[in-house]
Design an enzyme around this catalytic site. Sequence first.
Site, mmCIF file in Angstrom:
data_model
loop_
_atom_site.group_PDB
_atom_site.id
_atom_site.type_symbol
_atom_site.label_atom_id
_atom_site.label_comp_id
_atom_site.label_asym_id
_atom_site.label_seq_id
_atom_site.Cartn_x
_atom_site.Cartn_y
_atom_site.Cartn_z
ATOM 1 N N GLY A 7 8.428 14.781 -32.071
ATOM 2 C CA GLY A 7 7.229 15.420 -32.594
ATOM 3 C C GLY A 7 6.222 15.655 -31.487
ATOM 4 O O GLY A 7 5.109 15.131 -31.519
ATOM 5 N N GLY A 9 3.605 17.137 -30.478
ATOM 6 C CA GLY A 9 2.373 17.880 -30.743
ATOM 7 C C GLY A 9 1.255 17.259 -29.923
ATOM 8 O O GLY A 9 1.474 16.828 -28.782
ATOM 9 N N SER A 10 0.044 17.193 -30.517
ATOM 10 C CA SER A 10 -1.130 16.710 -29.770
ATOM 11 C C SER A 10 -0.921 15.288 -29.258
ATOM 12 O O SER A 10 -1.036 15.023 -28.060
ATOM 13 C CB SER A 10 -2.365 16.723 -30.675
ATOM 14 N N GLY A 12 1.908 13.395 -29.460
ATOM 15 C CA GLY A 12 3.207 13.223 -28.821
ATOM 16 C C GLY A 12 3.151 13.612 -27.352
ATOM 17 O O GLY A 12 3.674 12.906 -26.481
ATOM 18 N N ASN A 105 -0.994 9.011 -39.704
ATOM 19 C CA ASN A 105 -2.227 8.647 -40.377
ATOM 20 C C ASN A 105 -1.939 8.338 -41.838
ATOM 21 O O ASN A 105 -0.916 8.737 -42.375
ATOM 22 C CB ASN A 105 -3.189 9.849 -40.320
ATOM 23 N N LYS A 185 -8.965 2.148 -42.966
ATOM 24 C CA LYS A 185 -9.084 3.518 -42.457
ATOM 25 C C LYS A 185 -8.802 4.504 -43.595
ATOM 26 O O LYS A 185 -9.477 5.529 -43.736
ATOM 27 C CB LYS A 185 -8.091 3.712 -41.311
ATOM 28 N N ASN A 203 -19.491 16.136 -41.416
ATOM 29 C CA ASN A 203 -19.623 14.805 -42.018
ATOM 30 C C ASN A 203 -21.071 14.473 -42.382
ATOM 31 O O ASN A 203 -21.337 13.895 -43.441
ATOM 32 C CB ASN A 203 -19.084 13.737 -41.048
ATOM 33 N N SER A 253 -10.943 15.638 -39.671
ATOM 34 C CA SER A 253 -9.618 16.156 -39.286
ATOM 35 C C SER A 253 -9.019 16.979 -40.433
ATOM 36 O O SER A 253 -8.348 17.992 -40.198
ATOM 37 C CB SER A 253 -8.694 15.004 -38.917
ATOM 38 N N GLU A 265 -2.730 16.147 -44.859
ATOM 39 C CA GLU A 265 -1.976 14.930 -45.173
ATOM 40 C C GLU A 265 -2.505 14.294 -46.470
ATOM 41 O O GLU A 265 -2.503 13.075 -46.624
ATOM 42 C CB GLU A 265 -2.036 13.972 -43.975
#
Length: 306
Positions: A7, A9-10, A12, A105, A185, A203, A253, A265
């Site tokens: 994976g 990506g960012s 990885g 996550n 979290k 936020n 995110s 997600e």
Amino acid sequence: MLWHIQGPGSLGCLWAARFAAAQQPVRLIVRNPDALARYQQVGVVRLSDANLQQTQSYPINAQLPAHSEPISHLLLTCKAYDATAAIAQVAHRLNQDSLVVLLQNGLGSQQAVQALVPDTCCIVASSTEGAYLTEPFHSVFAGQGEIGLGSLDSKPEPEGLINNCHSAQIPCAWTTAIDTTLWRKLAINCAINPLTVILDCNNGALIAHANLINTLCAELQSLLKAAQHPAAAQDLQQHVWQVIEKTAANSSSMRQDVHNKRRTEISYMTGFACAQSIALECPTPALHALHAQLQAALSMRGLPIS
Ligand SMILES: NC(=O)c1ccc[n+]([C@@H]2O[C@H](COP(=O)([O-])OP(=O)(O)OC[C@H]3O[C@@H](n4cnc5c(N)ncnc54)[C@H](OP(=O)(O)O)[C@@H]3O)[C@@H](O)[C@H]2O)c1
């Protein structure tokens, strides 16, 4: 220690670049032949600092999941919704001495991955580092943070894991309370991220919705206690407000995913929390309403609702 990173990506690419910079052997596992061809055109992983002032290139070998090389250390860095399909693709390359580190996550995907490879030791991570891609295989290290590593079923710290990461400048620490970290979290993300998508705001704008946030915090606190994570429930409301204040100018995110027209997600965040509230018979009506509103907001934008 030979790391396979599935994976790229960012996160990885961030991890791969750090192992490569430390002269540690590392391989990328890409999704399919198209992704392999795209990587081979570039042939390197790039890592830039937050200001994009310095970029380093690392020629790292890439391979397909079906490759025959055995895997001793696997870092799974895909999104939570891709995790089970990804591990199924490489399960034949794992053995009972292999170690899998899961960087997803939320909650739910880690347990599903472990169930697919019951004889393999899975370690879970909670990362507060930030990274994004400017183009495929080019990661920008946008935010310093730390990584907690631990076991969801009380396995001991795998020998050499933390030292190996430290020698690649990866700021991680072993924790025996990773479940508390992940549940806390999850609760903080449930209280903040969905509303930022529904209201399409940073936020900090959530301050105008204090009553709803406080109601969600109270429900999430009951849920954490019902799930036997009282330490994660402690002072939850105070923590949520601290995060909102500290990150007032940030876009969550989940909202960034929506703006980038990417799948979220959600199933591993409010979806997981709602399912737990039903299973544990711990009513969370405001959270269920929030989850439904979030699904409606995603659907309106043409994005998957799970
Ligand atoms: N980025 C951050 O700052 C950050 C911080 C903390 C936590 N996290 C968490 O870390 C996880 C990874 O996030 P990310 O931002 O790094 O995601 P990302 O940039 O989307 O990278 C995921 C990569 O996995 C690839 N992939 C999916 N299925 C695969 C398979 N079967 N085999 C090989 N590769 C596969 C994807 O390929 P495609 O492009 O083809 O889909 C993509 O390149 C997420 O759970 C995220 O929430 C991220």
